[in-house]
Design an enzyme around this catalytic site. Structure first.
Site: not given
Length: 977
Positions: A734, A768
């Site tokens: 990720e 993120c």
């Protein structure tokens, strides 16, 4: 009072039931009076175009909802192209033709005509004559017709666009005998300029009403309109400033000889508002002025206590008792924050009980001048019965609702009724009022139940005390407690940081926890760590699945038991603010409980179909030793989420935290061992990139779960392919993204600004999922940017342990230097930046203008927001331009057009799409998180498919006939003959 806030509903209602109960004799009198009021209400439905409008377009019909949704956005849309899309979207599926000519009111029928024209624009109109008219007249004619209908609707809810216009309207025959409480209503302030504008509007309204004090009108004030940071965390700043502003407005009201009432808002602001109101009420310069007042919301569990508080102020206080205006949002906030109980009643009948008990207290109070805001015939009849011959109180109703209920009482019996009358421009005010109706269960109110011809008088006038007594005061069964929100797994518990004392105690407890000293023993021996884990794998893999799941659930409990210690580590080591630190612990606990459930339900052996005489089974088993490599920005939640998933699937784990945040990882591993994970089945290694490289290079690693940068993920992927004899192993990665939010001209600017601030600058932009690229439709760009500039000025940068802090420092010197160098290189394009503390690694939140989306080519991991514009009609192209960047983590859309949302949903190539909300804060099990393309491999963390990636799938097929036949088949009876 604070204890009542989260008290169990039956406990709070116990005393309220007695206060609201009618004797059999009074019940008979009340019913007789209520029936008469009901007859007046129903008769009034056929009088006046406002009543007929609401009767024709009920809020529980598709046409009513479409009408409200259109009204919420239409008047703020500046460009014709988007206006046409909005009309088509909202009116396309409704049957406006069915309403044509049905009303006795010319005004209602003219509004219907405008809506029919809008419907014809969509293209499904059967009557050719109307379609030919549209084609000749063109779309501008249709927009004008719909605009006229919206203005008619504005008259339903808004008394006037200015205070003078509203005052004149109050002199019309339909308002004879009534007074008004004018409310210069609007959105809560987002900037200092907003607050100053609202303050001036209130001040001028007071003077305007004061020009005719004999008219008896008053002014209502909303505190959130007077301060852009009306928040508990900003108490020391906002409460003194609001107290001063309210005192100025009260002094002017006293000088003009008119009443002033402070409106009620969300429960989290209640104690702040009481501090402000109490301080102003005690001002010596206001002694002798008896016009000061406040509103109390009966849906709150503290309502009765607030009535007592107002009476104890020792001066006359006007108290407006209302049912409440923020019910839906209060329920949602309590669930989202994982709080212990709701601050309000979950049944409408319970709110009615609270209202009646509060009303009785108000009638008996020494210092309260009561005002009862209600459209409910039974409530009004009950108050009249309790009041007897007294007229020392007033009723109140909303402008546009409840007409017919009070006219006879006012004009024939001498009672006083005040109309709560919103004042302001339709463009802003109508949007606010419509959202209140859409959000707060208008369909369940007495006014809208009255329009339901299927409801009998007995049902309309049912005793709420009897209803609540019959269910024992219990919570509504369709509204679960926050901890039971997800049903199959327990929602993590939160801390009510909107309680000032709780926030202060939490901050003190965090401050008291020192950051531990680093251990003397080295944790960087990767080979030894893998040796230990490899040796432990067989035993841990053989541990029953149910046992492994139970260990994760014990770990979740331990995380919550040690919440303050873990929060302190997140604050002091990762520079998390207090709310973000709390979110870390909650998410980590959620991961553990969710993966425990998923393991029980999804990893158990599965018997597969096949021919007779054959047994087929699929088993999910651990692969071996997994390496989990976590980032510093979520040093507990992601660290434990990856690790817990690997463990519950039967793997041993070597876990590596980011070099910036080893202490919180050590604490997490210690708790995991305490919960029952064998020490050698979970081994911690710490260090920098070289440790991570050694870990992923070892051929004994059977899988890697990594969260971090895209370049690092690519290096890991390459390392896993090195060596001819190395097995092919899975990588779950990720990574980051150039995350965009697209905003069209139907969006509400105030909501956009709030969500942009949260998405771009919370956690110092170090998520993120954070917003990197804001794409505004050209027609609204200047206005939204200006509001953003003002809102950014109010951000507080400082010590993350300070509850007031919005933005803390970035993680380390390297991040600081990289961000500051880029920021300085783009100085000519700055739209707005803010000052920072003199010391510390603070990167100023900065808004940078770029010419087009393609100009942003990489992710800048900090509080830097880029802004570009797009043209109306190019939504699909704009989404494609974002997709072309190759990242695919998060995207946001702000639009009131459902078809636009559907388009973005179908075209966006992102893992997580957020519509009309912020872009951060994914929830385990509810909003699984993870990207695609350059943003990750999947499967999504916190989702139903995550655990399988950690497993080896093994199928077993056994021929059961090889030992002499299929006994089951041979033993079948003859039942089929």
């Amino acid at each position: 009072m604070a204890k009542l806030h989260r008290a169990a509903e039956p406990d709070v209602l116990k005393s309220l039931l007695e206060g609201a109960r009618l004797t059999p004799e009074s019940r008979e009198r009340v019913m007789d009076h209520a029936l008469a009021l009901l007859a007046d209400l129903r008769a009034a439905q056929n009088r006046g175009w406002v009543n007929q409008f609401l009767q024709e377009y009920r809020l529980n019909s598709s046409e009513g909802v479409a009408l409200l949704s259109l009204a919420e956005a239409f008047l703020r849309v500046p460009d014709p192209e988007t206006a046409d899309l909005l009309i088509a979207d909202k009116l396309g599926d409704a049957d406006w033709k069915a309403h044509s000519g049905r009303s006795n009111s010319v005004l209602v029928n003219s509004a219907t005509w405008g809506l029919m024209l809008g419907r014809a624009l969509v293209g499904d109109e059967k009557t050719g004559a109307l379609r030919r008219l549209i084609s000749r007249a063109g779309e501008p004619f249709v927009r004008q017709a719909v605009g006229a209908a919206m203005k008619r609707m504005g008259e339903v809810f808004v008394m006037g666009r200015t205070i003078d216009e509203a005052s004149k309207r109050m002199k019309k025959p339909e308002n004879k005998g009534f007074t008004a409480s004018f409310d210069m209503l609007g959105e809560a302030a987002r900037t200092k300029a907003d607050a100053e504008r609202y303050f001036q509007a209130y001040f001028e309204a007071i003077r305007a009403v004061g020009r005719d004090p004999k008219a008896g009108h008053s002014i209502s004030v909303k505190l959130s309109a007077l301060h852009p940071r009306y928040e508990v965390a900003q108490y020391d700043r906002c409460v003194p400033e609001l107290t001063d502003m309210l005192a100025q407005l009260a002094s002017e009201s006293a000088a003009q000889g008119i009443p002033l009432t402070v409106d009620a808002e969300e429960s989290e602001r209640l104690e702040m508002s009481l501090d402000i109101i109490g301080s102003v009420a005690r001002r010596p310069e206001l002694k002798g002025w008896n016009g000061f007042g406040m509103a109390v919301q009966a849906y709150g569990k503290r309502a009765r206590a607030v009535i007592g508080w107002a009476d104890d102020l020792g001066r006359p206080m006007h108290v407006r008792l209302v049912k409440g205006a923020y019910w839906d949002s209060e329920i949602k906030r309590t669930q989202v924050e994982g709080l212990s109980d709701y601050p309000l009643f979950t049944r409408k009948a319970a709110t009615d009980v609270s209202y009646l008990a509060c009303a009785r207290d108000m009638l008996a109070a020494k210092n309260i001048v009561p005002a009862f805001a209600s459209h409910n015939a039974l409530t009004v009849a009950t108050i009249l019965d309790w009041a007897g011959e007294s007229r020392d109180f007033e009723f109140q109703r909303l402008h546009g609702m409840g007409e017919g209920l009070y006219e006879r009482l006012v004009n024939e019996h001498g009672y006083h009724c005040r109309i709560y009358a919103p004042v302001g421009g339709h463009r802003d005010l109508l949007a606010y009022l419509v959202r209140r109706l859409l959000e707060n269960g208008a369909n369940s109110s007495f006014v809208h139940q009255l329009a339901d011809e299927q409801l009998s008088e007995a049902e309309l006038l049912a005793d709420p005390v009897e209803k609540i007594a019959a269910v024992g005061g219990t919570r509504h069964p369709s509204i679960p407690m926050p901890e039971a929100l997800f049903g199959a797994w327990k929602n993590s518990g939160g801390i009510d940081l909107a309680e000032r004392t709780v926030l202060a105690e939490t901050a003190m407890a965090i401050a008291a926890k020192p950051l531990p000293a680093a251990p003397a023993s080295a944790e960087g021996d990767v080979r030894a760590a893998i040796d230990r884990a490899a040796a432990a794998f067989a035993g841990w893999s053989a541990t029953p699945l149910a046992t492994r799941a139970a260990i994760l659930e014990r770990l979740a409990d331990l995380l919550e038991e040690n919440r303050i210690e873990l929060m302190a580590l997140a604050v002091k080591e990762a520079f998390k603010t207090i709310p973000d630190a709390l979110g870390e612990v909650r998410e980590a606990a959620d991961f553990c409980r969710y993966y425990a459930l998923q393991a029980r339900t999804g990893l158990a052996p599965i018997t597969l179909p096949g021919p007779t005489g054959e047994r087929n089974e699929l088993r999910m088993e651990g692969r071996g030793v997994w390496a989990t490599i976590a980032p510093w920005n979520f040093p507990l939640a992601i660290f434990l989420g990856q690790t817990a998933a690997a463990l519950v699937a039967g793997n041993a784990v070597v876990a590596k935290p980011a070099p910036q945040t080893p202490e919180i990882a050590r604490a997490a591993v210690r708790l995991a061992h305490q919960a029952g994970v064998p020490e050698d089945a979970l081994v911690l290694v710490t260090g920098g990139p070289e440790v991570g490289a050694a870990l992923t290079a070892d051929p004994r690693i059977a899988g890697v779960a990594f969260t971090g940068s895209t370049p690092t993920a690519k290096k890991i992927a390459a390392a896993l392919l090195e060596g001819e004899d190395r097995p092919l192993v899975p990588l779950i990665a990720e990574t980051g993204g150039i995350n965009a939010m697209i905003v069209d001209s139907t969006a509400l600017p105030e909501q956009v600004v709030a969500d942009v601030l949260t998405s771009a600058f919370r956690s110092a932009g170090q998520r993120c999922s954070a917003l990197r690229l804001l794409l505004l439709q050209e027609e609204i760009a200047d206005g939204v940017i200006e509001m953003l500039r003002g809102a950014m000025e109010l951000l507080i940068l400082g010590d993350p342990a300070d509850p007031r802090t919005d933005v803390g420092p970035v993680i380390d010197q390297a991040a600081y230097d990289k961000l500051m160098a880029y920021r300085d290189s783009a100085k000519a394009q700055w739209i707005k930046t803010v000052p920072v503390p003199a010391t510390g690694l603070f990167v100023p939140p900065t808004m940078i203008r770029i010419d087009r989306p393609e100009d942003l080519t990489r992710e800048w991991f900090g509080p830097i927001l880029h802004v570009a514009t797009w043209k109306a009609g190019t939504l699909a192209e704009t989404v494609a331009r974002v997709n072309a960047k190759g990242f695919g983590l998060t995207m946001g859309l702000h639009s009131r057009i459902a078809r636009s949302a559907e388009l973005v949903e179908s075209e966006a190539r992102v893992g997580n799409l957020y519509i009309n909300r912020s872009m951060i804060g994914a929830v385990v099990g509810s909003q699984p998180f993870g990207g695609e393309g350059l943003s990750g491999t999947g499967p999504k963390a916190g989702g139903p498919h995550y655990l399988h990636r950690f497993c080896a799938e093994r199928a077993v097929s056994v021929d059961t006939t090889s030992a002499g036949g299929n006994a089951t088949l041979l033993s079948l009876d003859e039942g089929g003959m």
